[in-house]
Design an enzyme around this catalytic site. Structure first.
Site, PDB file in Angstrom:
ATOM      1  N   HIS A 268       0.871  -1.187   0.000  1.00  0.00           N
ATOM      2  CA  HIS A 268       0.000   0.000   0.000  1.00  0.00           C
ATOM      3  C   HIS A 268       0.908   1.238   0.000  1.00  0.00           C
ATOM      4  O   HIS A 268       1.740   1.403  -0.882  1.00  0.00           O
ATOM      5  CB  HIS A 268      -0.917  -0.112   1.230  1.00  0.00           C
ATOM      6  CG  HIS A 268      -2.066   0.837   1.281  1.00  0.00           C
ATOM      7  ND1 HIS A 268      -2.432   1.654   0.246  1.00  0.00           N
ATOM      8  CD2 HIS A 268      -2.968   1.095   2.281  1.00  0.00           C
ATOM      9  CE1 HIS A 268      -3.492   2.369   0.597  1.00  0.00           C
ATOM     10  NE2 HIS A 268      -3.832   2.053   1.838  1.00  0.00           N
ATOM     11  N   HIS A 307      -2.260  -2.367  -9.702  1.00  0.00           N
ATOM     12  CA  HIS A 307      -3.255  -1.763  -8.821  1.00  0.00           C
ATOM     13  C   HIS A 307      -4.498  -2.634  -8.820  1.00  0.00           C
ATOM     14  O   HIS A 307      -4.848  -3.197  -9.855  1.00  0.00           O
ATOM     15  CB  HIS A 307      -3.610  -0.345  -9.302  1.00  0.00           C
ATOM     16  CG  HIS A 307      -4.238   0.491  -8.249  1.00  0.00           C
ATOM     17  ND1 HIS A 307      -5.587   0.437  -7.970  1.00  0.00           N
ATOM     18  CD2 HIS A 307      -3.697   1.369  -7.369  1.00  0.00           C
ATOM     19  CE1 HIS A 307      -5.847   1.254  -6.982  1.00  0.00           C
ATOM     20  NE2 HIS A 307      -4.730   1.833  -6.584  1.00  0.00           N
ATOM     21  N   ASP A 363       2.783   5.504  -6.723  1.00  0.00           N
ATOM     22  CA  ASP A 363       4.021   5.427  -5.949  1.00  0.00           C
ATOM     23  C   ASP A 363       5.276   5.298  -6.816  1.00  0.00           C
ATOM     24  O   ASP A 363       6.381   5.311  -6.300  1.00  0.00           O
ATOM     25  CB  ASP A 363       3.958   4.222  -4.991  1.00  0.00           C
ATOM     26  CG  ASP A 363       2.905   4.427  -3.918  1.00  0.00           C
ATOM     27  OD1 ASP A 363       2.831   5.543  -3.385  1.00  0.00           O
ATOM     28  OD2 ASP A 363       2.160   3.480  -3.628  1.00  0.00           O
TER      29      ASP A 363
HETATM   30  N1  CMC Z   1       5.041  -6.950 -10.071  1.00  0.00           N
HETATM   31  C1  CMC Z   1       4.938  -8.158 -10.649  1.00  0.00           C
HETATM   32  N2  CMC Z   1       3.776  -8.843 -10.797  1.00  0.00           N
HETATM   33  C2  CMC Z   1       2.682  -8.256 -10.330  1.00  0.00           C
HETATM   34  C3  CMC Z   1       2.702  -7.000  -9.716  1.00  0.00           C
HETATM   35  C4  CMC Z   1       3.937  -6.332  -9.598  1.00  0.00           C
HETATM   36  N3  CMC Z   1       4.009  -5.131  -9.030  1.00  0.00           N
HETATM   37  N4  CMC Z   1       1.444  -6.660  -9.342  1.00  0.00           N
HETATM   38  C5  CMC Z   1       0.669  -7.681  -9.699  1.00  0.00           C
HETATM   39  N5  CMC Z   1       1.409  -8.644 -10.304  1.00  0.00           N
HETATM   40  C6  CMC Z   1       0.916  -9.894 -10.888  1.00  0.00           C
HETATM   41  C7  CMC Z   1       0.573 -10.907  -9.801  1.00  0.00           C
HETATM   42  O1  CMC Z   1       1.691 -11.699  -9.496  1.00  0.00           O
HETATM   43  C8  CMC Z   1      -0.543 -11.651 -10.451  1.00  0.00           C
HETATM   44  O2  CMC Z   1       0.018 -12.535 -11.420  1.00  0.00           O
HETATM   45  P1  CMC Z   1      -0.586 -14.022 -11.630  1.00  0.00           P
HETATM   46  O3  CMC Z   1      -1.969 -13.796 -12.155  1.00  0.00           O
HETATM   47  O4  CMC Z   1       0.347 -14.680 -12.581  1.00  0.00           O
HETATM   48  O5  CMC Z   1      -0.593 -14.656 -10.250  1.00  0.00           O
HETATM   49  C9  CMC Z   1      -1.303 -10.612 -11.234  1.00  0.00           C
HETATM   50  O6  CMC Z   1      -0.328  -9.606 -11.546  1.00  0.00           O
HETATM   51  C10 CMC Z   1      -2.475  -9.991 -10.487  1.00  0.00           C
HETATM   52  O7  CMC Z   1      -1.955  -9.405  -9.282  1.00  0.00           O
HETATM   53  P2  CMC Z   1      -2.647  -9.496  -7.875  1.00  0.00           P
HETATM   54  O8  CMC Z   1      -1.573  -9.600  -6.831  1.00  0.00           O
HETATM   55  O9  CMC Z   1      -3.726 -10.547  -7.884  1.00  0.00           O
HETATM   56  O10 CMC Z   1      -3.351  -8.083  -7.808  1.00  0.00           O
HETATM   57  P3  CMC Z   1      -3.925  -7.372  -6.511  1.00  0.00           P
HETATM   58  O11 CMC Z   1      -5.036  -6.521  -6.975  1.00  0.00           O
HETATM   59  O12 CMC Z   1      -4.228  -8.365  -5.430  1.00  0.00           O
HETATM   60  O13 CMC Z   1      -2.688  -6.511  -6.005  1.00  0.00           O
HETATM   61  C11 CMC Z   1      -1.179  -4.715  -5.730  1.00  0.00           C
HETATM   62  C12 CMC Z   1      -2.553  -5.147  -6.263  1.00  0.00           C
HETATM   63  C13 CMC Z   1      -1.101  -3.181  -5.816  1.00  0.00           C
HETATM   64  C14 CMC Z   1      -1.058  -5.137  -4.263  1.00  0.00           C
HETATM   65  C15 CMC Z   1      -0.074  -5.374  -6.588  1.00  0.00           C
HETATM   66  O14 CMC Z   1      -0.198  -4.956  -7.928  1.00  0.00           O
HETATM   67  C16 CMC Z   1       1.319  -5.078  -6.043  1.00  0.00           C
HETATM   68  O15 CMC Z   1       1.796  -5.786  -5.170  1.00  0.00           O
HETATM   69  N6  CMC Z   1       2.011  -4.010  -6.587  1.00  0.00           N
HETATM   70  C17 CMC Z   1       3.308  -3.617  -6.053  1.00  0.00           C
HETATM   71  C18 CMC Z   1       3.114  -2.798  -4.775  1.00  0.00           C
HETATM   72  C19 CMC Z   1       2.621  -1.404  -5.078  1.00  0.00           C
HETATM   73  O16 CMC Z   1       3.092  -0.719  -5.948  1.00  0.00           O
HETATM   74  N7  CMC Z   1       1.619  -0.970  -4.292  1.00  0.00           N
HETATM   75  C20 CMC Z   1       1.059   0.391  -4.396  1.00  0.00           C
HETATM   76  C21 CMC Z   1      -0.346   0.357  -4.906  1.00  0.00           C
HETATM   77  S1  CMC Z   1      -0.955   1.970  -5.409  1.00  0.00           S
HETATM   78  C22 CMC Z   1      -0.943   2.998  -4.031  1.00  0.00           C
HETATM   79  C23 CMC Z   1      -1.535   2.454  -2.792  1.00  0.00           C
HETATM   80  O17 CMC Z   1      -2.550   1.751  -2.774  1.00  0.00           O
HETATM   81  O18 CMC Z   1      -0.989   2.755  -1.733  1.00  0.00           O
END
Ligand code: CMC
Length: 437
Positions: A268, A307, A363
């Site tokens: 987050h 996201h 971010d």
């Molecule tokens: N790098 C590599 N792979 C990713 C990433 C990433 N940053 N984000 C998602 N994926 C992949 C994930 O592994 C999954 O792949 P598969 O379908 O093969 O298993 C697919 O994309 C879907 O991801 P998810 O984890 O199911 O998506 P989510 O909605 O649960 O997670 C998230 C969203 C923001 C937690 C995630 O994208 C992430 O960890 N990003 C990096 C951390 C980040 O930048 N967070 C800030 C978010 S924006 C500001 C805020 O909210 O504070």
């Protein structure tokens, strides 16, 4: 003739149910009537991470994740970033309308009056080790405000709620600045209501020996834009925490500390800190392809990408990227910007990121601006928490006034042991491997 209903057939019983649809949603409680018999509790939904569950109605922030649209109270984020100030946007978010000149002046005055921090809280901040993570200090200090303002528990009184809202918006900035000064070993700068909210914040953070501190106009403008972009983002993890804690009718400072604690996680708000550490680890644009190979192999995560809601370019990121260009006109250009640009360029052409609709989020570039202001990475999430306080308090105000809201209390699917008897110690066998080892 079409009807706004959903017809469900339970193949276990053959029974059919007609469930109303309103605003593209069915009520989860309407599923409870679907049972196999009198003993059956009724159908529930299973939704870890609440990925498809609306927990509230809200009139504050609108996001269209497929189109990459973000609006506060209907006004596009791009227009607010171009024309508004953080406190004006905060007024809009909290009260629902842009203020008149007189309303804005009054609002600025009231928030300004609450920017002083009781010496008890200053001493609390100073009691932490100099190298304590600033977010831990911020969370502790915001929680401790409830010790100073026990009247904040009177959440049913609208005038009292508004007073706490003004205090929280103002004091979040002072707590953040004093946390930073303590972290650096420098004396505090007290608030100055001759400056804008952001100008005053810059002064509390950065004034050294200047008699007349004047914030750099480019940095003040950049921080103003960053504060506007971070002010609210509907039902994200931190806001959900604010609402969950608020739903028990706890005082808003306790809820605010809980929201800040949720923000502190790297998935987050601490992603901005993690992005900078990632860029430093990659080091140069030449190392980007190798890093992205490790991301695709699941060995690394590309921080600042992806996201839950945006499946398109995060509109905040586009504005931040432009703002970073402006900041680098007046500060030394950080070579890590080249690493970030190369990461974005390659990732946006790569099938792994394209197929998963992973784009840079808010971010990804913000940390480079904070670094240009000479802030350590550990302060970045605090820089997010200060303006997000506005969104948290607006969402809390909406929650408290919402007659449909109840204490937040989800269900579970119990997967533990069926009923069994307590065994005296002598009757117990050896512990299974790994348990209590
Ligand atoms: N790098 C590599 N792979 C990713 C990433 C990433 N940053 N984000 C998602 N994926 C992949 C994930 O592994 C999954 O792949 P598969 O379908 O093969 O298993 C697919 O994309 C879907 O991801 P998810 O984890 O199911 O998506 P989510 O909605 O649960 O997670 C998230 C969203 C923001 C937690 C995630 O994208 C992430 O960890 N990003 C990096 C951390 C980040 O930048 N967070 C800030 C978010 S924006 C500001 C805020 O909210 O504070």
């Amino acid at each position: 003739m079409s009807r706004d209903t959903l017809t469900v057939t339970d193949n276990r019983t053959g029974a059919t149910y007609e469930i109303p649809i309103a605003q593209g949603t069915i009520r989860a409680m309407d599923l409870r009537q679907i049972r196999t018999g009198a003993e059956d509790f009724g159908l529930m939904t299973y939704d870890p991470g609440l990925t498809n569950t609306a927990a509230t109605k809200s009139a504050i922030t609108y996001i269209d994740g497929d189109q990459g649209i973000l609006r506060y109270r209907g006004i596009p984020i791009e227009q607010l970033a171009a024309h508004s100030s953080y406190l004006e946007t905060a007024y809009l978010i909290i009260f629902g309308e842009l203020p008149t000149a007189a309303q804005l002046a009054q609002w600025e005055l009231e928030v300004g009056h609450h920017s002083m921090l009781h010496t008890n809280i200053q001493h609390l901040i100073e009691a932490f080790r100099y190298n304590a993570h600033p977010m831990s200090v911020f969370i502790s200090a915001t929680a401790s405000l409830s010790t100073l303002y026990p009247d904040a528990r009177q959440i049913a009184d609208p005038a009292n709620r508004l007073l706490q809202v003004q205090r929280m918006i103002a004091k979040a900035a002072t707590i953040a600045a004093f946390t930073y000064r303590h972290n650096q070993g420098w004396p505090n700068n007290y608030p100055d209501d001759g400056l804008s909210f952001v100008g005053n914040f810059l002064k509390m953070m950065f004034r050294m020996t200047e008699v007349q501190y004047q914030p750099d106009p480019v940095l003040e403008r950049a921080l103003n834009v960053l504060f506007i972009l971070h002010a609210d983002h509907e039902q994200n993890c931190g806001t959900n925490a604010m609402r969950v804690i608020g739903s028990s009718q706890a005082d808003p400072y306790s809820a605010l500390a809980g929201a800040a604690a949720a923000l502190y996680g790297p998935l987050h708000g601490a992603a901005n800190e993690a992005v900078l550490r990632m860029l430093e680890q990659i080091g140069s644009p030449a190392n980007v392809p190798g890093f992205l190979r490790r991301v695709k192999a699941g060995e690394e995560r590309l921080m600042g990408f992806g996201h839950r809601v945006y499946k398109n370019y995060d509109p905040r990121c586009r504005i931040i990227k432009r703002t970073a260009d402006e900041v680098f006109q007046v500060t030394p250009r950080n070579p890590l910007l080249d690493v970030a640009l190369e990461l974005e360029r390659i990732a946006l052409q790569d099938e792994y990121f394209i197929s998963r609709k992973l784009y840079p989020n808010v971010d990804f570039y913000s940390g480079l601006i904070y670094r240009a202001m000479n802030l350590p990475a550990s302060m970045f999430t605090v820089m997010f928490a200060v303006p997000r306080t506005c969104g948290w308090v607006a969402q809390w105000m909406e929650l408290v006034a919402d007659q449909e809201q109840k204490i937040s209390r989800p269900r579970q699917i119990y997967i533990g042991s069926p009923t069994r008897d307590y065994l005296p110690m002598a009757a117990r066998g050896a512990a299974p491997e790994g348990v209590g080892a």
